[in-house]
Design a protein around this motif. Structure first.
Motif, PDB file in Angstrom:
ATOM      1  N   THR A  76      28.291  32.725  31.296  1.00 27.38           N
ATOM      2  CA  THR A  76      28.794  33.126  29.855  1.00 27.38           C
ATOM      3  C   THR A  76      29.697  33.885  29.556  1.00 27.38           C
ATOM      4  O   THR A  76      29.699  34.241  28.216  1.00 27.38           O
ATOM      5  CB  THR A  76      27.812  33.540  29.365  1.00 27.38           C
ATOM      6  N   LEU A  77      29.995  34.405  30.576  1.00 23.12           N
ATOM      7  CA  LEU A  77      31.406  35.782  30.113  1.00 23.12           C
ATOM      8  C   LEU A  77      32.837  35.191  30.240  1.00 23.12           C
ATOM      9  O   LEU A  77      33.691  36.537  30.333  1.00 23.12           O
ATOM     10  CB  LEU A  77      30.501  36.816  31.252  1.00 23.12           C
ATOM     11  N   ILE A  78      32.944  34.515  31.102  1.00 22.66           N
ATOM     12  CA  ILE A  78      34.432  34.347  31.493  1.00 22.66           C
ATOM     13  C   ILE A  78      35.108  34.268  30.868  1.00 22.66           C
ATOM     14  O   ILE A  78      36.121  34.651  30.964  1.00 22.66           O
ATOM     15  CB  ILE A  78      34.216  32.521  32.400  1.00 22.66           C
ATOM     16  N   SER A  79      35.417  33.577  29.855  1.00 22.03           N
ATOM     17  CA  SER A  79      36.209  33.565  28.315  1.00 22.03           C
ATOM     18  C   SER A  79      36.392  35.732  27.945  1.00 22.03           C
ATOM     19  O   SER A  79      37.656  35.065  27.710  1.00 22.03           O
ATOM     20  CB  SER A  79      35.691  32.989  27.524  1.00 22.03           C
ATOM     21  N   ILE A 106      39.843  35.377  37.387  1.00 26.21           N
ATOM     22  CA  ILE A 106      37.993  34.772  37.017  1.00 26.21           C
ATOM     23  C   ILE A 106      37.724  33.577  37.369  1.00 26.21           C
ATOM     24  O   ILE A 106      38.124  32.251  37.021  1.00 26.21           O
ATOM     25  CB  ILE A 106      37.571  34.905  35.474  1.00 26.21           C
ATOM     26  N   GLY A 107      36.159  33.314  38.158  1.00 27.26           N
ATOM     27  CA  GLY A 107      35.505  32.408  38.813  1.00 27.26           C
ATOM     28  C   GLY A 107      34.031  31.741  38.285  1.00 27.26           C
ATOM     29  O   GLY A 107      34.007  32.871  38.040  1.00 27.26           O
ATOM     30  N   GLY A 108      34.419  30.618  38.425  1.00 32.52           N
ATOM     31  CA  GLY A 108      32.804  30.249  37.611  1.00 32.52           C
ATOM     32  C   GLY A 108      31.892  30.387  39.589  1.00 32.52           C
ATOM     33  O   GLY A 108      32.526  30.596  40.289  1.00 32.52           O
ATOM     34  N   GLN A 109      30.734  30.311  39.127  1.00 30.81           N
ATOM     35  CA  GLN A 109      29.453  29.814  40.307  1.00 30.81           C
ATOM     36  C   GLN A 109      29.524  29.298  40.911  1.00 30.81           C
ATOM     37  O   GLN A 109      28.867  29.330  42.499  1.00 30.81           O
ATOM     38  CB  GLN A 109      28.630  30.922  39.945  1.00 30.81           C
ATOM     39  N   ASP A 110      29.631  27.677  40.283  1.00 30.28           N
ATOM     40  CA  ASP A 110      29.780  26.669  40.446  1.00 30.28           C
ATOM     41  C   ASP A 110      29.592  26.023  39.663  1.00 30.28           C
ATOM     42  O   ASP A 110      30.778  26.128  38.379  1.00 30.28           O
ATOM     43  CB  ASP A 110      27.726  26.327  40.599  1.00 30.28           C
ATOM     44  N   LEU A 113      35.289  25.022  33.011  1.00 29.54           N
ATOM     45  CA  LEU A 113      35.823  26.245  33.830  1.00 29.54           C
ATOM     46  C   LEU A 113      36.996  27.061  33.671  1.00 29.54           C
ATOM     47  O   LEU A 113      37.253  28.082  32.672  1.00 29.54           O
ATOM     48  CB  LEU A 113      35.148  25.812  35.172  1.00 29.54           C
ATOM     49  N   ALA A 114      37.713  25.666  33.770  1.00 33.43           N
ATOM     50  CA  ALA A 114      39.392  26.244  34.396  1.00 33.43           C
ATOM     51  C   ALA A 114      39.285  26.465  31.937  1.00 33.43           C
ATOM     52  O   ALA A 114      40.376  27.529  31.977  1.00 33.43           O
ATOM     53  CB  ALA A 114      39.474  25.321  34.407  1.00 33.43           C
ATOM     54  N   ASP A 115      38.747  25.772  31.365  1.00 37.02           N
ATOM     55  CA  ASP A 115      38.868  25.619  29.863  1.00 37.02           C
ATOM     56  C   ASP A 115      39.095  27.247  29.389  1.00 37.02           C
ATOM     57  O   ASP A 115      39.468  27.379  28.348  1.00 37.02           O
ATOM     58  CB  ASP A 115      38.287  24.390  29.540  1.00 37.02           C
ATOM     59  N   ALA A 116      37.829  27.209  29.678  1.00 36.49           N
ATOM     60  CA  ALA A 116      37.490  29.317  30.305  1.00 36.49           C
ATOM     61  C   ALA A 116      38.039  29.823  30.535  1.00 36.49           C
ATOM     62  O   ALA A 116      37.635  31.498  29.993  1.00 36.49           O
ATOM     63  CB  ALA A 116      35.434  29.315  29.874  1.00 36.49           C
ATOM     64  N   GLY A 117      39.119  29.674  31.301  1.00 36.55           N
ATOM     65  CA  GLY A 117      39.666  30.899  31.541  1.00 36.55           C
ATOM     66  C   GLY A 117      39.504  31.142  33.016  1.00 36.55           C
ATOM     67  O   GLY A 117      40.061  31.864  33.296  1.00 36.55           O
TER      68      GLY A 117
END
Ligand code: PEP
Length: 243
Positions: free
Chosen positions: A43-46, A55-59, A77-81
């Protein structure tokens, strides 16, 4: 050799107000000589995408899109940053029954989305006590790390399950033994296995970071609890810079 990496896994912690911690961290480490990766909740990536840190996702899911309610693809996830994603964290393996084949599929999905996969492996306490740590590591490396892995798209995180969030840390000799073993397996299998970064994870804190970073083949850390507050994560980053 690639730069060392200090990675923070926020797990299911963090609201928008928590971004203030990252701002503080950014001010303290705006010219860091190591790579810094933060994996906040998705929820905080972007909201983090313009920060200095990676910045990374967790899964991620192994599919690109489809009927998978509640899941996120690597492409999303890539699209969000995001530039990275954790795969195979022990909490995913335990809470969601992810096996090595699932972790490998997720890691391949990460590559397809141009994300760096931080592939997590590590033994349970029972496996450590029964003397099977290195064979567990071998099975996880063989099954979770895709053939397409390179030093450019993959980081390995060695995280003994019994050390995650417990305050228990293996001895430096135990960490050294496993990291040397992982390095040998990576160089056997991949042409650039000598450059693939191997992180240690499990109760890393400011007070033990320098000792852990002095162990051969420890190229950084994956940090859970101590990555949530700038005051806790900052000394770990500084210790890695000095290592
Ligand atoms: C982790 O979540 O990957 C981790 C290592 O957690 P902690 O640092 O809290 O042990």
């Amino acid at each position: 050799m690639p730069r060392k990496l200090a990675a923070g896994n926020w797990k299911m912690n963090g609201l928008r107000a928590s971004l203030a911690e990252l701002k503080t961290l950014e001010e303290r480490h705006d010219d860091a000589s190591v790579d810094i990766l933060i994996c906040p909740p998705a929820t905080l990536i972007s909201a983090c995408k313009d920060m200095l840190f990676d910045i990374g996702g967790q899964d991620c899911h192994s599919a690109t899109s489809g009927a998978h309610t509640g899941d996120l693809s690597a492409q999303m996830l890539a699209d969000a940053g995001a530039s990275h994603v954790l795969t195979g964290h022990s909490e995913r393996r335990t809470d969601h029954g992810e096996d090595n084949a699932t972790v490998a599929a997720k890691s391949r999905a990460a590559y397809a989305a141009d994300l760096m996969a931080v592939i997590c492996i590590g033994e349970t306490l029972e496996e450590r006590e029964s003397g099977s740590t290195l064979s567990v590591i071998d099975t996880q490396l063989a099954g979770s790390v895709p053939d397409a892995a390179t030093a450019q798209n993959t980081v390995i995180a060695y995280e003994p399950v019994w050390a995650i969030g417990t305050g228990k840390v293996p001895t430096l000799d135990q960490i050294g033994e496993v990291h040397a073993h992982i390095r040998a397996r990576l160089t056997d299998r991949f042409t650039d296995g000598a450059e693939m970064r191997i992180l240690y994870g499990g109760s890393v804190k400011g007070s033990n970071a320098a000792d852990i970073f002095g162990v051969p083949h420890v190229d950084g850390a994956l940090v859970g609890g101590a990555s949530l507050k700038a005051d806790d994560f900052s000394p770990i980053i500084t210790a890695l810079e000095k290592a």
